[in-house]
Each structure stands twice: as structure tokens, then as C-alpha cells.
Design an enzyme around this catalytic site. Structure first.
Site, PDB file in Angstrom:
ATOM      1  N   GLU A 176     -33.479  -1.032 -12.426  1.00 26.82           N
ATOM      2  CA  GLU A 176     -32.472  -1.452 -13.413  1.00 26.82           C
ATOM      3  C   GLU A 176     -31.595  -0.281 -13.854  1.00 26.82           C
ATOM      4  OE1 GLU A 176     -35.727  -1.234 -13.545  1.00 26.82           O
ATOM      5  OE2 GLU A 176     -36.536  -1.576 -15.568  1.00 26.82           O
ATOM      6  N   CYS A 281     -39.366  11.933  -3.946  1.00 23.71           N
ATOM      7  CA  CYS A 281     -40.818  11.853  -3.739  1.00 23.71           C
ATOM      8  C   CYS A 281     -41.270  12.869  -2.695  1.00 23.71           C
ATOM      9  CB  CYS A 281     -41.220  10.460  -3.312  1.00 23.71           C
ATOM     10  SG  CYS A 281     -40.667  10.057  -1.667  1.00 23.71           S
TER      11      CYS A 281
HETATM   12  P1  NAD Z   1     -40.971   3.247 -11.565  1.00 18.93           P
HETATM   13  O1  NAD Z   1     -42.386   3.049 -11.159  1.00 18.93           O
HETATM   14  O2  NAD Z   1     -40.674   3.450 -13.009  1.00 18.93           O
HETATM   15  O3  NAD Z   1     -40.096   1.960 -11.137  1.00 18.93           O
HETATM   16  C1  NAD Z   1     -40.134   1.445  -9.833  1.00 18.93           C
HETATM   17  C2  NAD Z   1     -39.856  -0.058  -9.878  1.00 18.93           C
HETATM   18  O4  NAD Z   1     -40.887  -0.695 -10.639  1.00 18.93           O
HETATM   19  C3  NAD Z   1     -38.524  -0.412 -10.545  1.00 18.93           C
HETATM   20  O5  NAD Z   1     -37.915  -1.448  -9.828  1.00 18.93           O
HETATM   21  C4  NAD Z   1     -38.937  -0.849 -11.940  1.00 18.93           C
HETATM   22  O6  NAD Z   1     -38.071  -1.829 -12.486  1.00 18.93           O
HETATM   23  C5  NAD Z   1     -40.325  -1.434 -11.729  1.00 18.93           C
HETATM   24  N1  NAD Z   1     -41.186  -1.261 -12.897  1.00 18.93           N
HETATM   25  C6  NAD Z   1     -41.149  -0.250 -13.818  1.00 18.93           C
HETATM   26  N2  NAD Z   1     -42.086  -0.437 -14.762  1.00 18.93           N
HETATM   27  C7  NAD Z   1     -42.744  -1.567 -14.439  1.00 18.93           C
HETATM   28  C8  NAD Z   1     -43.839  -2.268 -15.034  1.00 18.93           C
HETATM   29  N3  NAD Z   1     -44.439  -1.843 -16.136  1.00 18.93           N
HETATM   30  N4  NAD Z   1     -44.269  -3.391 -14.429  1.00 18.93           N
HETATM   31  C9  NAD Z   1     -43.689  -3.845 -13.302  1.00 18.93           C
HETATM   32  N5  NAD Z   1     -42.643  -3.221 -12.705  1.00 18.93           N
HETATM   33  C10 NAD Z   1     -42.178  -2.098 -13.258  1.00 18.93           C
HETATM   34  O7  NAD Z   1     -40.394   4.432 -10.676  1.00 18.93           O
HETATM   35  P2  NAD Z   1     -38.988   5.159 -10.787  1.00 18.93           P
HETATM   36  O8  NAD Z   1     -38.985   6.018 -12.003  1.00 18.93           O
HETATM   37  O9  NAD Z   1     -37.878   4.182 -10.601  1.00 18.93           O
HETATM   38  O10 NAD Z   1     -39.025   6.077  -9.483  1.00 18.93           O
HETATM   39  C11 NAD Z   1     -39.617   7.354  -9.423  1.00 18.93           C
HETATM   40  C12 NAD Z   1     -41.003   7.287  -8.832  1.00 18.93           C
HETATM   41  O11 NAD Z   1     -40.958   6.729  -7.522  1.00 18.93           O
HETATM   42  C13 NAD Z   1     -41.619   8.677  -8.649  1.00 18.93           C
HETATM   43  O12 NAD Z   1     -42.975   8.617  -9.022  1.00 18.93           O
HETATM   44  C14 NAD Z   1     -41.477   8.936  -7.157  1.00 18.93           C
HETATM   45  O13 NAD Z   1     -42.406   9.847  -6.619  1.00 18.93           O
HETATM   46  C15 NAD Z   1     -41.682   7.564  -6.617  1.00 18.93           C
HETATM   47  N6  NAD Z   1     -41.143   7.440  -5.272  1.00 18.93           N
HETATM   48  C16 NAD Z   1     -42.030   7.351  -4.232  1.00 18.93           C
HETATM   49  C17 NAD Z   1     -41.571   7.253  -2.938  1.00 18.93           C
HETATM   50  C18 NAD Z   1     -42.534   7.121  -1.786  1.00 18.93           C
HETATM   51  O14 NAD Z   1     -42.120   6.725  -0.701  1.00 18.93           O
HETATM   52  N7  NAD Z   1     -43.801   7.449  -1.972  1.00 18.93           N
HETATM   53  C19 NAD Z   1     -40.191   7.268  -2.677  1.00 18.93           C
HETATM   54  C20 NAD Z   1     -39.311   7.369  -3.764  1.00 18.93           C
HETATM   55  C21 NAD Z   1     -39.807   7.443  -5.057  1.00 18.93           C
END
Ligand code: NAD
Length: 499
Positions: A176, A281
């Protein structure tokens, strides 16, 4: 104020839940748009549209589906500048880095041109008298992707390109925080010839995610984001009988051996530690020099380079190295962790906490930070910081250095810098981490290999993109057929074997 939409059935659809989130410009701190947050009912409507569209799409031959992706790639190139600008405006990364974000996704679309080949099954002629045995790879139906803020073009494409090429209909729930590019990608997919309802973008927060997790018609979910949410989605999605793959957070170590080319190692750490403000990441967040002499030389060469980093808005021209963090909360969290490092006794060699940029006082900027003498009990070591902060953990020898990434709970990426083949080979063989670089700092596999972390960086069996993506978004059906059907063997009461 711009009001963003969902994209369902080939059209922009206004949010009906009455709930919205602010979409910020991270460089200025201004709200630039509002994004609707979908309700359970809105998600159900999107799934119904997708399910209807999927039947005809699955019956479309794979070559024709691949041609839609070919056209999609052409349109991505046409709109590259527009996409990069929209991406940088919401995410904060530089324009060249935003283009990289689009291109790394586009490369997976290119891999999917081979869908007809990748979807071929296997065939055994004459498995028994007049019997042939073969397998089919069939799409699952309606599948979903839930994606993070840090790669708003690349990761959605990693998910929906193979899924669509394989004959599924897709529901994308992007972050979002930067939803504009995913909406633009969906428009381009329509323009490329994907039938209405094959790629849908449903914006939202936890409610939309829970609606995906509980919807009986969604057969598979690919998630990328932080580890606590990955674990939640994996557990609830699996409990509901879905196929789920979740990729989580990271703490990527780079080991620098005494024989490493130190200038090359320093260049690598500057790019991999501070590029995109560390919001990757696969960023390197821990450097492990082996031996005190190596460590002293590393700090001596790194410190001036970190001090010289150019930080600015994406509009700041070509010499900006990285931009602001995505939100004020992200900046506060990173600052809190840097403060904790100082309080817990690490040496802050370069302190970027007070960085200010004239004219952008409300932006989420933070300068590059470099810690020396970090120990493994400190919060800056145990936690993923996701900011422009590099921690140096000194190791007395290779055996000890190897233990650090192996004993860390995350297992996404790692690298070793050395000129010694024996050490490099030992490292590659023994390390318990999914993606490994040898004199390469961010070992992100290309589209035709697969991407995925181990330990708390990845949950589920298969990786992202490459051949695994086609395995994840299809299921195998195995057929045993007897022709001519008239061969008579009599009734068999014993399980058939090959004799
Ligand atoms: P995030 O976990 O906050 O959000 C990811 C998704 O989950 C979003 O679409 C969000 O709307 C949803 N979300 C958030 N809170 C939620 C909840 N309580 N319940 C259900 N859904 C929820 O992650 P972010 O801040 O957007 O991204 C950064 C993170 O992603 C870092 O930890 C990074 O390391 C990781 N990441 C990992 C990879 C990989 O391939 N391993 C790649 C890119 C990013």
C-alpha cells in the site's frame, strides 16, 4: 488529491470500503495520493471475475499466452521512463535504480516466453502392453501474490508473469506504500492482449490479505515481505489447504579474507550496503573481515567512502547514490537501531543520523552509517535494519567467520571475497544460505535460475522465478492410457507391477 483505484476485470475500479491509506512522497514527506483498502467483499468480487476469465485463458494455447508477454515486454520498454518516475516518486529510490527494478522484472517476463517448452509434460511409450503413460502440467486456477514496498515493479512481475504464462488468473495485492506502478503494469498487461480479469490488482492492507488467505477459490499464494508476516501467511494459507511460498527478511554477511582484493571488496560493500538506502533483501548489512589487519584496512578504506556518499531525492540528478527511506516510521526505526548500537557498545565510525538536506527537511533521509566492533548479541546484528547501515563484525579466522552467517536465523544471501579457490569452494559447499556470491556482493540469480532464501528467509518448497515458478503455479496430472483398448488381460487382484 489523487485517488487511486483497484484494477479488476480490465478496468480501474474505485474503492468501496471507505478505507484509504496515504501514499507519501518519501523525499518531501507530502501525501501525494490515497489508495483504497479493499474489503472482504471487494476481494471476493475480484476473485469471481478472475475465476470466470481463467477458463478461457487456460484453454488458450501456451504460444499465444507467451506472445502476450512478448508484447508486454515491448510496452515496458516503451513506458520505461514513466514507470521509473512513478516508482521513484513513491519509493524514493533513484531513477537508474528504479529502471533496474523494472528490468529485473521484465527479465522474468522474457523467461516466460519459453512457457510452451516449460509446460511440456513427460511421455513414456509402451509402459505396459499398449499402455502409454504421460504427465500434464495444468494451471491451478486463480492464484495470488502479496508483495513488499521495496521492489514494486520487479517482485509483482516475478509473481504474475509465470503464473499468467502458465494459464492462471492472478490477484496481486501490492504494498500500500507504492501501489501506482503495479496498477500501471496491469494496464500494460491489458494493452498487451491479456483478457480482462487475467491480471487484477486489489489494493489493501491486512484485511485484503486475510481475504486472500481465506478465499476457497484462491489456490496458491506467493508472498514476499518481512519474516513475521511471511510466517503468518504461510501458517494460515497452509491451514486453509493452499499452496504457499513466502520469502522473508534477511541479514546478509560478506566475508572478506586477508587475500581478498581489498579495493574490489570496498566497492562491493559500498554498492551492496548502501544502494537503495539498504532497502533490499539482498543488501549486505554485515561485513566480516578475517584477521585484525584485514579489519583495520577495511575500515580505513571504507570510512571515507561512506562519508562521501551522495544522498538526495530522485530528482537530484545522476550523482545521487541513494534516496530517502520509504516512510517516517522506517526512518525512526533505523535511527532507533543505530542509537541502540551506540548504547550497546559498537563503535559508530561514520554517523549519518543528523543528515539534513536543504529544501527536503521533511523527507525521510538518513546518512550512511558504519559500525565497527559489532558483536553478535547486539540488536544491530540480530535484527534486519533495512537502512543504510553496515556493521563490521571482526573474526579471528575463517572457521569463526563461517560460523556467523551459519548461526544467524536468516539465510537469504551471503558472499565471500577471496583469491583462494579452496576457501571459496569450502564456503559455497558448507554455508546454509540460499544464494551465495564468490567475489560478487549481491548474488541475485538471473531470471532463468531460481531465487530463494533458507532458514527464516524462506518458507515453502519452491523458489521464485526460473523453472520453479512454473512448478509452483502448475500442478501435475499423470495419465495412464491403453490403446488399443481391446487388449484383454482378465481381472487382476494383485497390484500391477513391472513383473
Ligand atoms: P511487510 O511484511 O511489511 O509487507 C509485505 C506485504 O504484506 C505488503 O503487501 C503488506 O501490505 C502486507 N502486510 C503487512 N502487514 C501485514 C499484516 N499484519 N498482515 C497481513 N499482511 C500484511 O514488508 P515490507 O516492509 O513491505 O518489505 C520489506 C521486507 O520485505 C523486508 O523484511 C525485506 O527483507 C523483505 N523482502 C524479502 C525479499 C525476499 O525475496 N526474501 C525480497 C524483498 C523484500
Amino acid at each position: 488529491m489523487q485517488e487511486l483505484t483497484h484494477y479488476i476485470g480490465g478496468q480501474h475500479v474505485k474503492g468501496k470500503s471507505g478505507r484509504f491509506a496515504d501514499v507519501m512522497n518519501p523525499a518531501t514527506g507530502e501525501v501525494q495520493a490515497k489508495v483504497p483498502l479493499a474489503s472482504n467483499d471487494e476481494m471476493a468480487e475480484a476473485v469471481a471475475v478472475a475465476a470466470k476469465a481463467q477458463v478461457g485463458w487456460a484453454a488458450t494455447n501456451p504460444q499465444k499466452r507467451a506472445r502476450v508477454l512478448m508484447k508486454f515486454v515491448e510496452l515496458l520498454h516503451r513506458d520505461m521512463d514513466k514507470l521509473a518516475e512513478a516508482l521513484s516518486r513513491e519509493h524514493g529510490k533513484t531513477i537508474p535504480d528504479a529502471k533496474g527494478d523494472v528490468i529485473r522484472g521484465l527479465e522474468v517476463a522474457e523467461f516466460c516466453f519459453g512457457a510452451p517448452h516449460l509446460l511440456k509434460g513427460e511421455f513414456t511409450e509402451g509402459a505396459g502392453p499398449g499402455i502409454d503413460m504421460y504427465s500434464l502440467r495444468q494451471p491451478l486456477g486463480v492464484v495470488a501474490g502479496i508483495t513488499p514496498f521495496n521492489f514494486p515493479a520487479m517482485i509483482p512481475m516475478w509473481k504474475f508473469c509465470p503464473a499468467i504464462a502458465a494459464g492462471n488468473a492472478f490477484i496481486l495485492k501490492p504494498s500500500e506504500r507504492d501501489p501506482s506502478v503495479p496498477l500501471m503494469l496491469a494496464e500494460l498487461m491489458s494493452e498487451a492482449g491479456a483478457p480482462d480479469g487475467i491480471l487484477n490488482v486489489v489494493n489493501g492492507d491486512k484485511d485484503a490479505v486475510d481475504a486472500i488467505l481465506d478465499h476457497p477459490e484462491i489456490m496458491a499464494i506467493g508472498f514476499v515481505g518481512s519474516t513475521p508476516i511471511a510466517q503468518y501467511i504461510y501458517a494460515r494459507g497452509c491451514a486453509n489447504g493452499k499452496r504457499v511460498q513466502c520469502f522473508g527478511g534477511a541479514k546478509n554477511h560478506m566475508i572478506i579474507m586477508p587475500d581478498a582484493d581489498m579495493d574490489q571488496a570496498v566497492d562491493a560493500l559500498i554498492g551492496a550496503g548502501y544502494g537503495a538506502a539498504g532497502e533490499r533483501c539482498m543488501a549486505i548489512s554485515v561485513a566480516v573481515p578475517v584477521g585484525e589487519k584485514t579489519a583495520d584496512l577495511l575500515i580505513e578504506k571504507l570510512a571515507p567512502r561512506v562519508e562521501a556518499l551522495k544522498i538526495g531525492p530522485y530528482t537530484g540528478g545522476d550523482d545521487v547514490d541513494f534516496g530517502p527511506l520509504v516512510t517516517k516510521q522506517a526512518r525512526d526505526r533505523v535511527l532507533g537501531l543505530v542509537n541502540s548500537g551506540v548504547e550497546q557498545g559498537a563503535k559508530l565510525v561514520v554517523d549519518g543520523r543528523d543528515f539534513k538536506l536543504q529544501g527536503y527537511e521533511n523527507g525521510n533521509f538518513i546518512g550512511g552509517c558504519l559500525f565497527d566492533n559489532v558483536t553478535r548479541d547486539m540488536d544491530i546484528y540480530t535484527q534486519e535494519i533495512f537502512g543504510p547501515v553496515l556493521s563490521v563484525v571482526r573474526a579471528p579466522n575463517y572457521a569463526e567467520a563461517l560460523r556467523y552467517p551459519m548461526e544467524h536465523e536468516y539465510g537469504n544471501g551471503t558472499a565471500i571475497y577471496t583469491r583462494d579457490g579452496d576457501t571459496a569452494r569450502d564456503f559455497v559447499s558448507r554455508i546454509n544460505i540460499g544464494m551465495v556470491g564468490v567475489n560478487v556482493p549481491i548474488p541475485v540469480p538471473l531470471a532463468y535460475h531460481t531465487f530463494g532464501g533458507w532458514k527464516k528467509s524462506g518458507f515453502g518448497d519452491l523458489n521464485q522465478h526460473g523453472p520453479d515458478a512454473f512448478r509452483f503455479y502448475t500442478r501435475t496430472k499423470t495419465v495412464t492410457a491403453r490403446w488399443p483398448s481391446g487388449i484383454k488381460e482378465g481381472a487382476e487382484f494383485v497390484i500391477p507391477t513391472m513383473g
